[in-house]
Motif scaffolding. Sequence first.
Motif, PDB file in Angstrom:
ATOM      1  N   THR A 325      74.817 -10.216  12.628  1.00  0.00           N
ATOM      2  CA  THR A 325      73.571 -10.137  13.406  1.00  0.00           C
ATOM      3  C   THR A 325      72.383  -9.851  12.488  1.00  0.00           C
ATOM      4  OG1 THR A 325      74.748  -9.331  15.349  1.00  0.00           O
ATOM      5  CG2 THR A 325      72.377  -8.950  15.282  1.00  0.00           C
ATOM      6  N   GLU A 326      72.557  -8.899  11.536  1.00  0.00           N
ATOM      7  CA  GLU A 326      71.483  -8.557  10.602  1.00  0.00           C
ATOM      8  C   GLU A 326      71.152  -9.728   9.680  1.00  0.00           C
ATOM      9  OE1 GLU A 326      69.559  -5.859  10.581  1.00  0.00           O
ATOM     10  OE2 GLU A 326      70.638  -5.292  12.407  1.00  0.00           O
ATOM     11  N   GLU A 328      71.477 -12.914  10.391  1.00  0.00           N
ATOM     12  CA  GLU A 328      70.740 -13.908  11.181  1.00  0.00           C
ATOM     13  C   GLU A 328      69.293 -13.488  11.386  1.00  0.00           C
ATOM     14  OE1 GLU A 328      71.645 -16.942  12.080  1.00  0.00           O
ATOM     15  OE2 GLU A 328      73.463 -16.528  10.904  1.00  0.00           O
ATOM     16  N   LYS A 329      69.051 -12.183  11.526  1.00  0.00           N
ATOM     17  CA  LYS A 329      67.678 -11.694  11.691  1.00  0.00           C
ATOM     18  C   LYS A 329      66.837 -12.016  10.460  1.00  0.00           C
ATOM     19  CE  LYS A 329      68.470  -7.774  14.841  1.00  0.00           C
ATOM     20  NZ  LYS A 329      68.464  -6.294  14.956  1.00  0.00           N
ATOM     21  N   LYS A 331      67.476 -14.358   8.212  1.00  0.00           N
ATOM     22  CA  LYS A 331      67.326 -15.820   8.114  1.00  0.00           C
ATOM     23  C   LYS A 331      66.237 -16.325   9.050  1.00  0.00           C
ATOM     24  CE  LYS A 331      72.003 -17.196   6.646  1.00  0.00           C
ATOM     25  NZ  LYS A 331      73.226 -17.915   7.058  1.00  0.00           N
ATOM     26  N   ASN A 332      66.189 -15.772  10.263  1.00  0.00           N
ATOM     27  CA  ASN A 332      65.191 -16.211  11.241  1.00  0.00           C
ATOM     28  C   ASN A 332      63.789 -15.758  10.865  1.00  0.00           C
ATOM     29  OD1 ASN A 332      67.146 -17.450  12.835  1.00  0.00           O
ATOM     30  ND2 ASN A 332      67.527 -15.609  14.049  1.00  0.00           N
ATOM     31  N   LYS A 333      63.688 -14.550  10.289  1.00  0.00           N
ATOM     32  CA  LYS A 333      62.366 -14.023   9.924  1.00  0.00           C
ATOM     33  C   LYS A 333      61.828 -14.679   8.660  1.00  0.00           C
ATOM     34  CE  LYS A 333      59.814  -9.694   9.660  1.00  0.00           C
ATOM     35  NZ  LYS A 333      59.865  -8.222   9.792  1.00  0.00           N
ATOM     36  N   TYR A 334      62.732 -15.035   7.730  1.00  0.00           N
ATOM     37  CA  TYR A 334      62.308 -15.660   6.468  1.00  0.00           C
ATOM     38  C   TYR A 334      63.106 -16.938   6.251  1.00  0.00           C
ATOM     39  CZ  TYR A 334      60.774 -10.810   5.904  1.00  0.00           C
ATOM     40  OH  TYR A 334      60.210  -9.563   6.094  1.00  0.00           O
ATOM     41  N   PRO A 335      62.868 -17.969   7.080  1.00  0.00           N
ATOM     42  CA  PRO A 335      63.692 -19.189   7.026  1.00  0.00           C
ATOM     43  C   PRO A 335      63.583 -19.965   5.717  1.00  0.00           C
ATOM     44  CG  PRO A 335      61.773 -19.505   8.445  1.00  0.00           C
ATOM     45  CD  PRO A 335      61.809 -18.062   8.106  1.00  0.00           C
ATOM     46  N   GLN A 336      62.451 -19.824   4.998  1.00  0.00           N
ATOM     47  CA  GLN A 336      62.260 -20.577   3.754  1.00  0.00           C
ATOM     48  C   GLN A 336      62.812 -19.845   2.528  1.00  0.00           C
ATOM     49  OE1 GLN A 336      61.086 -23.637   4.057  1.00  0.00           O
ATOM     50  NE2 GLN A 336      60.831 -23.265   6.248  1.00  0.00           N
TER      51      GLN A 336
END
Length: 465
Positions: A325-326, A328-329, A331-336
């Motif tokens: 879960t952490e 994915e958080k 990855k979603n917040k800093y996708p680049q």
Amino acid sequence: MLLDDTIVALATPSGAGAISVLRLSGPKAIDIASSFFKSVNNKVLKDQKTHTIHLGHIVENDRIIDQVLASIFKGPNSYTGEDVIEVSCHGSPYIQQEIIQLFLRNGCRMADAGEFTLRAFLNGKLDLSQAEAVADLIASDNEASHQIAMQQMRGGFSNEIKKLRDELLNFASLIELELDFAEEDVEFADRSQFEELLGRIETVLKRLVDSFAVGNVIKNGIPIAIVGEPNVGKSTLLNALLNEERAIVSDIAGTTRDTIEDEISIGGIGFRFIDTAGIRETKDVVESIGIQKTFEKIANAQVVVYLIDGNEIQNSEFRIQNYITEIEKIKNKYPQKPLIVITNKVDQLDKNNISNLKSQISDLLLLSAKTGQGVDDLKSKLLEFVNTGALRNNETIVTNTRHYDSLLKALEEIKKVQEGMASGLSGDLLAIDIRQALYHFGMITGEISSDDLLGNIFANFCIGK
């Protein structure tokens, strides 16, 4: 800008050492040094040939200050293009200052920051991009930044720019000539050749602009944020990477309350590792500030290394899911941002736990910061994020923000000329955009410059260079 006096400065670092080098440059450099240099062979220093070294003493009246070596470089065959004397004396700060003060009392003045290299530029010994490379060479602290600075100082970058500028200037002259014969409707510039030239210039400019992404991180070091929950081994990993006890390590969660940074070279590339405070819910005010800084460092980092505690996930599906879960958080917040997920303390895991973890988290790296297992694999992984192909092929790489800005502006003007050609724009309007492109090319090499620009550039140099 006219610099016609004689300057002196310490060319080696200040402080005590085995030897120090004092440098004089200017029209009176040889005469001033000769007045106080007494050769062991009774030679007169100012009468000696250029590029020779002489043993003697610096003497004021009857007082011997030091035994020295005096090197003569007569202009224009010197670094600055002027007469230059370099005095190698013993490295006592007292001796350094005594000799410098002696020269200051007898016709020299203290050199400004970067003034020797500024004079080299003004006297045509270096162009502006080569002069800037001198500062980069002094500041280089890894193989890659050294290689780039050496290539630029040898003229690799400026030669490429000069060639493009000369070709564009040739066509610009022909188009300007057409304007003098506007009533006769003649064309001196072959439009098809001109379009081909613009295409080549655009290709080169795009390549140079794109290289800045690599060059900037090589020059300044690639920031890597090491993040994770408290006590997962972030500080131990930093120490393992640096091969020294840089960060405090303990079994108490939350030991690291502020970010710790240090840099190492991996494969000739500088990496700046940032050990951050553990991410967790806390009521501790100081620790909360550290966690806030952690997220700031993640935002500024180029690569994020996320650590999982191998001990905590043994036979605990719940903890594995929490970690997922952490991840994915982030990855979603800093996708680049590239993310490397590491299971630390792998030396304490059995094969079943490792197999289970690998099946749930892709591209997982196994590591034991305590024993060093897997540390080399992490270093190899980090190198994959750097395009070292340009370095291996000795291609020109842009590292200077000023050059990058001028290249972007030149590219913009070239595109305007291409659009004007396609729409059948008149020669006088094309000439305006061509002149602007030539202006930005000239700003890089210093063919076009101002006192303010030179002041800003050379103010960042060290005294004595």
